[in-house]
Design a protein around this motif. Structure first.
Motif, PDB file in Angstrom:
ATOM      1  N   THR C 136       0.845  -1.206   0.000  1.00  0.00           N
ATOM      2  CA  THR C 136       0.000   0.000   0.000  1.00  0.00           C
ATOM      3  C   THR C 136       0.873   1.245   0.000  1.00  0.00           C
ATOM      4  O   THR C 136       2.075   1.179   0.259  1.00  0.00           O
ATOM      5  CB  THR C 136      -0.858   0.057   1.268  1.00  0.00           C
ATOM      6  OG1 THR C 136       0.029   0.266   2.379  1.00  0.00           O
ATOM      7  CG2 THR C 136      -1.667  -1.191   1.481  1.00  0.00           C
ATOM      8  N   GLU C 138       0.030   4.253   1.994  1.00  0.00           N
ATOM      9  CA  GLU C 138      -0.729   5.148   2.888  1.00  0.00           C
ATOM     10  C   GLU C 138      -0.157   6.557   2.813  1.00  0.00           C
ATOM     11  O   GLU C 138      -0.857   7.530   2.723  1.00  0.00           O
ATOM     12  CB  GLU C 138      -0.685   4.618   4.312  1.00  0.00           C
ATOM     13  CG  GLU C 138      -1.701   3.488   4.521  1.00  0.00           C
ATOM     14  CD  GLU C 138      -1.189   2.458   5.494  1.00  0.00           C
ATOM     15  OE1 GLU C 138      -1.534   1.274   5.321  1.00  0.00           O
ATOM     16  OE2 GLU C 138      -0.423   2.831   6.398  1.00  0.00           O
ATOM     17  N   GLN C 139       1.179   6.644   2.881  1.00  0.00           N
ATOM     18  CA  GLN C 139       1.796   7.948   2.594  1.00  0.00           C
ATOM     19  C   GLN C 139       2.058   7.939   1.080  1.00  0.00           C
ATOM     20  O   GLN C 139       2.837   7.119   0.599  1.00  0.00           O
ATOM     21  CB  GLN C 139       3.137   8.098   3.294  1.00  0.00           C
ATOM     22  CG  GLN C 139       3.098   8.115   4.806  1.00  0.00           C
ATOM     23  CD  GLN C 139       4.530   8.111   5.333  1.00  0.00           C
ATOM     24  OE1 GLN C 139       5.348   8.913   4.893  1.00  0.00           O
ATOM     25  NE2 GLN C 139       4.836   7.187   6.224  1.00  0.00           N
ATOM     26  N   GLU C 162      -8.249  -1.933   3.190  1.00  0.00           N
ATOM     27  CA  GLU C 162      -6.832  -1.846   3.583  1.00  0.00           C
ATOM     28  C   GLU C 162      -5.989  -1.516   2.359  1.00  0.00           C
ATOM     29  O   GLU C 162      -5.000  -0.818   2.416  1.00  0.00           O
ATOM     30  CB  GLU C 162      -6.457  -3.253   4.096  1.00  0.00           C
ATOM     31  CG  GLU C 162      -5.030  -3.454   4.525  1.00  0.00           C
ATOM     32  CD  GLU C 162      -4.870  -3.250   5.990  1.00  0.00           C
ATOM     33  OE1 GLU C 162      -4.222  -2.271   6.353  1.00  0.00           O
ATOM     34  OE2 GLU C 162      -5.391  -4.060   6.781  1.00  0.00           O
TER      35      GLU C 162
END
Ligand code: ATP
Ligand code: ATP
Ligand code: MG
Ligand code: MG
Lengths: 165, 168, 165, 168
Positions: C136, C138-139, C162
């Motif tokens: 992923t 996320e940032q 997620e």
């Protein structure tokens, strides 16, 4: 023709910088001439910056990012010079679920200016079509088509079994 | 100009006559691997004047004629007809008064070809010229073949120029 | 090396003609040397005939049929000379649902002889993995991984959310 | 020989250290477009000795070092370590007595490279030779990159020969 090329380039560039952030939900993209002083021969460079990322060479982009960037440019050209139809053969194959949704929403919107024909294995894209043609080979090696109005048939297994090999 | 109907007979895996009607909006084409979806794209490119068999995944043009299956023999003729509706836009001058325009292309196994526009015989050149002005010419941006979507991004700058020129 | 090439060719050809009908549920496929009298330089030709179809040039095959034929050959080579791992990056993208199932079943079987790492957007392939790594951002712009044991998590939306962009 | 662990730090989009453990069976790698899945494949090819930046989608080798994001600056070093478990098969002779074999590759922005096998410095050649005999060398059939699955079918007969030769 120098004049016409410059006008088309400017118009397509403007549209491209509008369509890209809609498909990527942010970011920016634009075109540049490799040699602005020689309009008759200059090449066209593509710059694309997905949201949250630094600008980098398009070669470093992922498979899905490249497909979505290419689709943005194709749609931009289409908006400038619509043609009688647009046919996309499994263009959504490299896309994840969220991007498939954005792509098929955009196709629906574009279909207001001309017809779109989309070949896909993706149920999410099928569901957003106005009509579907199933191509089957009930007799092995011989193709037939089955017409399905999307609103009528829920995309349940009955379409699935109809389509099975 | 709007695409209205495509009739395919004896072209690639379409041994029996098949008719696809295109209504307004989005037409989805679905089906298992190898059932003939991309063959529809090839039929469309062919009737619009494609002259290179390699662009239709064949070695020579006869490869587009139905070559037989385990239960059927090969055919001697491939024929595709594309019907367009004239809505006033993008139609070349000499066809402006027709309500519908039907383009037909035939290829016999002996190599003979026939071309027609509205059931009157014409040359291949007439067909390619007809489509050239509409943006759907055989090289244009309006048909994206399977696996080729990213090619405009991976192409060289000079090649990208050609795509912009077609839209100029 | 002439001897070794001939032996490897014969062994791979045998396996290829076994794996292909399993992935295609029928049909046959085989390899031929373009110049059997010159083992040191001869090329290798591939013949493949999906079930119910006449034998034709592989160029006329569909996108999905080509991918499945190529996968059969890769698995055949793998069975002759297993290597520490096999990594497949979105190999299932051109496949329809039935072929995705056959492909991922075969991957599961092959994983008994060595490890398989499969990158996919296809839920059916995810469900057949033994463990999953979600990657992923996320940032934005910075990749992280999340480890999920498939048996624990039902592939419900919680994995979906997620993984969302 | 079995692949056990991959540690990535400063390589492409992996600004923070990431560790992937490979258990037996099938490991799936999933995630949205552009999040870094194929970058894992590039990290693996790189630590195994890939010398051509183009095969890692870059122009020059420094392109594999984290180049920054909207919230972080570029880094000066990329480091990848691959840990393999020795199960007796396919391990080159001189490493047969090790239970685990750790291969590390580093690249600094100034162009300096470092290579290690089990924390002892070595040359790039030692790494490529180590992997050559195992079937996972950088050209082999055991890593199929995104969009390239059908290339073995579309390749020329001479090119297909090379793949068979590697398995001989
Ligand atoms: N001249 C021909 N005669 C008979 N069959 C043909 C001929 N040319 C092609 N075919 C058959 O058409 C099939 C390919 O069809 P097509 O490429 O349209 O599949 P598709 O529906 O697009 O599949 P995919 O989802 O895998 O892309 C091949 O199996 C091939 O054998
Ligand atoms: N040196 C670098 N520094 C920072 N980011 C980088 C670097 N090199 C590549 N990237 C980023 O990595 C991203 C591509 O990641 P990758 O190709 O692994 O995506 P993916 O998960 O495989 O996606 P897809 O599902 O679309 O194939 C690009 O957006 C690119 O900006
Ligand atoms: Mg197809
Ligand atoms: Mg990828």
């Amino acid at each position: 023709t120098k004049q016409r090329f410059e006008e088309a380039f400017r118009a397509i560039n403007e549209r491209f910088s509008q369509v890209f952030p809609r498909l990527f939900r942010g970011g920016k993209a634009w075109l540049e001439l490799t040699d602005p002083n020689d309009l008759l021969n200059s090449g066209v460079e593509i710059f694309a910056q997905p949201p949250g990322k630094k600008l980098a060479s398009i070669a470093l982009m992922s498979g899905g990012e490249k497909a979505l960037t290419a689709t943005s440019l194709i749609f931009a050209i289409f908006l400038i010079k619509p043609s009688p139809f647009c046919l996309l053969d499994e263009v959504d194959a490299p896309l994840d679920e969220a991007n498939v949704d954005r792509f098929s929403l955009m196709v629906q919107e574009m279909s207001k200016i001309s017809q779109f024909i989309v070949i896909t294995h993706n149920r999410r894209t099928m569901e957003k079509s106005d009509q579907l043609y199933g191509v089957t080979m009930e007799q092995p090696g011989i193709s037939k088509t089955v017409h399905v109005r999307v609103k009528e048939a829920s995309l349940s297994t009955n379409l699935g079994s109809e389509m099975a090999y | 100009m709007r695409i209205k109907k495509l009739e395919i007979f004896g072209f690639k895996s379409f041994a029996d006559r098949v008719v696809i009607n295109f209504d307004a909006g989005v037409t989805g084409i679905v089906g298992p691997n190898g059932c003939g979806k991309s063959n529809v794209v090839d039929a469309l490119r062919w009737v619009m004047g494609e002259q290179n068999a390699k662009h239709l995944r064949g070695d020579q043009m006869q490869d587009i004629i139905f070559n037989g299956s385990q239960t059927r023999g090969a055919m001697g003729l491939a024929e595709v007809t594309l019907t367009l509706e004239n809505d006033g836009q993008l139609v070349p001058q000499e066809y402006a008064h027709f309500e519908e325009i039907e383009v037909t292309r035939r290829l016999y196994r002996n190599g003979n070809s026939e071309y027609e526009i509205n059931k009157r015989e014409c040359r291949l050149r007439d067909i390619t010229e007809f489509f050239l002005g509409t943006g759907v010419g055989t090289k244009a941006y309006s048909i994206i073949e399977q696996g080729r979507v990213s090619s405009i991004v991976q192409a060289k700058p000079e090649e990208r120029r050609q795509i912009i020129e077609e839209a100029a």
